[in-house]
Design an enzyme around this catalytic site. Structure first.
Site, PDB file in Angstrom:
ATOM      1  N   THR A 176       0.706  -1.136  -0.412  1.00 56.73           N
ATOM      2  CA  THR A 176       0.035  -0.515   0.077  1.00 56.73           C
ATOM      3  C   THR A 176       0.684   1.075   0.198  1.00 56.73           C
ATOM      4  OG1 THR A 176      -2.002  -1.036   1.448  1.00 56.73           O
ATOM      5  CG2 THR A 176      -1.543   1.151   1.216  1.00 56.73           C
TER       6      THR A 176
ATOM      7  N   ASP B 154      -0.169  -4.582  11.605  1.00 56.22           N
ATOM      8  CA  ASP B 154      -0.605  -5.441  10.341  1.00 56.22           C
ATOM      9  C   ASP B 154      -0.242  -6.280   9.989  1.00 56.22           C
ATOM     10  OD1 ASP B 154      -1.977  -5.081   7.887  1.00 56.22           O
ATOM     11  OD2 ASP B 154      -0.708  -4.285   7.088  1.00 56.22           O
TER      12      ASP B 154
ATOM     13  N   ILE C 144       6.762   0.618  -2.969  1.00 54.87           N
ATOM     14  CA  ILE C 144       7.005  -0.461  -4.127  1.00 54.87           C
ATOM     15  C   ILE C 144       8.850  -0.606  -3.528  1.00 54.87           C
ATOM     16  CG2 ILE C 144       7.973  -1.264  -6.277  1.00 54.87           C
ATOM     17  CD1 ILE C 144       6.518   1.195  -7.572  1.00 54.87           C
ATOM     18  N   VAL C 145       8.699  -2.036  -3.226  1.00 53.69           N
ATOM     19  CA  VAL C 145      10.408  -2.195  -2.808  1.00 53.69           C
ATOM     20  C   VAL C 145      11.110  -3.425  -4.327  1.00 53.69           C
ATOM     21  CG1 VAL C 145      11.128  -3.879  -1.204  1.00 53.69           C
ATOM     22  CG2 VAL C 145       9.145  -3.206  -0.485  1.00 53.69           C
TER      23      VAL C 145
END
Length: 361
Positions: free
Chosen positions: A47, A161, A50-51
């Site tokens: 969310t 999370d 970007i990795v």
């Protein structure tokens, strides 16, 4: 109770000067350029960013490079990313992912977090493993998650999370909790927070019923879901909607009531659900092979009443981790092919990237 509220660390992005201003004990100094890192491949997208897997051209170290999403921001860095940065700057633990530095791109709105690299995430492993984790391996993983959580909770931080896709593992068997975009520092008294957190399959019943006061117990419910998922080799409560999620919980644990969960009927959404009448706890039927100690631990993690739910410290003392099969040592965990890299490379070449159902909010 009675412990001081944690110090709030404020992070200000001074964009014209090209560096972040933080308290002296957490100072990053002038940011390096992202051009000093060679992007090798994309390994994930969440969310909040970007990795990439990348190489630091100065040191040759392999790192994870997380690009901060700025799509919806008109002025400055998203608050979720600022929270993640400020929290990670405070945290240093073997079982928590490490923020090494913040680097910048060509534009003012191009910001990257340089994180310690882990070769695996558990969601990819679970999808690609030829044989499931053994119980000794599951215990090894969960113990490390609990140690990281105990550290977080002692520092007044709720992750909010936890799920298998946010648990990373190195090739040396070290498990690290990652993705702190939804994490919050909390104090006493507890202040209201939005209940729309935690991926649905791992979301505690009090969140589903609209509570605005959140404690570390929501992380512990998620730990129960992760433990069950690793033992059963599939998600425990794969709901398709909030209503379905509540129904799955009731099917598994029985119908909640004021007797077992004081204050249940006063929760904001309690009157909106028509709960099925189900008087039984079916955990033993779901895990007939699990030892009494294992079932006892799982039941403590799945207590309806958040105040009675096991803490990370309670779990670490559980006899489940002291009976056979004993947890294996992290360095004895098996190594696996790097599925994330292969999958991400293939997805990039096709112009698409599939998202695991485990990652859905």
């Amino acid at each position: 109770m009675g412990e001081p509220e944690p110090e709030q660390i404020r992070l200000k992005c001074v964009r014209k000067e090209g560096f972040f201003t933080v308290p002296p004990e957490h100072r990053l100094g002038r940011c390096r350029s992202v051009k000093e890192f060679e992007k090798l491949n994309r390994i994930g997208e969440g969310t909040y960013g970007i990795v990439y897997r990348a190489r630091d051209t100065h040191t040759d170290e392999i790192v994870a490079l997380k690009k901060v999403r700025m799509d919806k921001e008109k002025d400055g860095v998203p608050i979720s990313s600022l929270r993640e940065i400020t929290l990670l700057l405070r945290l240093r633990h073997p079982n928590i992912v490490e923020l090494k530095e913040v680097v910048v791109g060509n534009h003012l709105e191009s910001i990257f977090l340089v994180m310690g690299y882990c070769e695996q995430d558990l969601a990819s492993l679970l999808e690609n493993m030829p044989t499931p984790f053994s119980e000794a391996q599951v215990k090894c993983i969960v113990l490390q998650v609990l140690r990281g959580l105990q550290y977080l909770h002692r520092n007044f931080i709720i992750h909010r999370d936890l799920k298998v896709s946010n648990l990373l593992m190195t090739d040396k068997g070290c498990v690290k909790t990652a993705d702190f975009g939804l994490a919050r520092a909390y104090g006493i008294p507890v202040k209201p927070m939005t209940p729309k957190v935690v991926t649905l399959w791992y979301r505690a019943p009090e969140l589903l019923l609209g509570t605005t006061t959140q404690t570390t117990s929501i992380d512990m419910w998620a730990v129960g879901c992760i433990l069950a998922e690793l033992l059963a080799h599939k998600p425990l409560l794969p709901g398709t909607s909030e209503i379905h999620q509540v129904d799955l919980i009731v099917q598994l644990l029985g119908t909640p009531s004021e007797n077992i969960w004081p204050g249940f009927s006063q929760l904001p959404l309690a009157s909106q659900y028509s709960l099925r009448k189900q008087p039984y706890n079916n955990l033993k039927h779901k895990f007939p092979w699990l030892s009494e100690a294992g079932l006892r631990l799982m039941n403590l993690l799945f207590m309806y009443d958040p105040k009675k739910r096991a803490t990370a410290g309670d779990c670490l003392e559980s006899s489940y981790f002291k009976e056979k099969p004993l947890p294996c040592e992290p360095e004895l965990m098996p190594t696996f092919p790097h599925h994330r890299n292969k999958r991400a490379t293939l997805a990039t070449s096709l112009g698409t990237e599939s998202q695991s159902r485990r990652c859905r909010p």
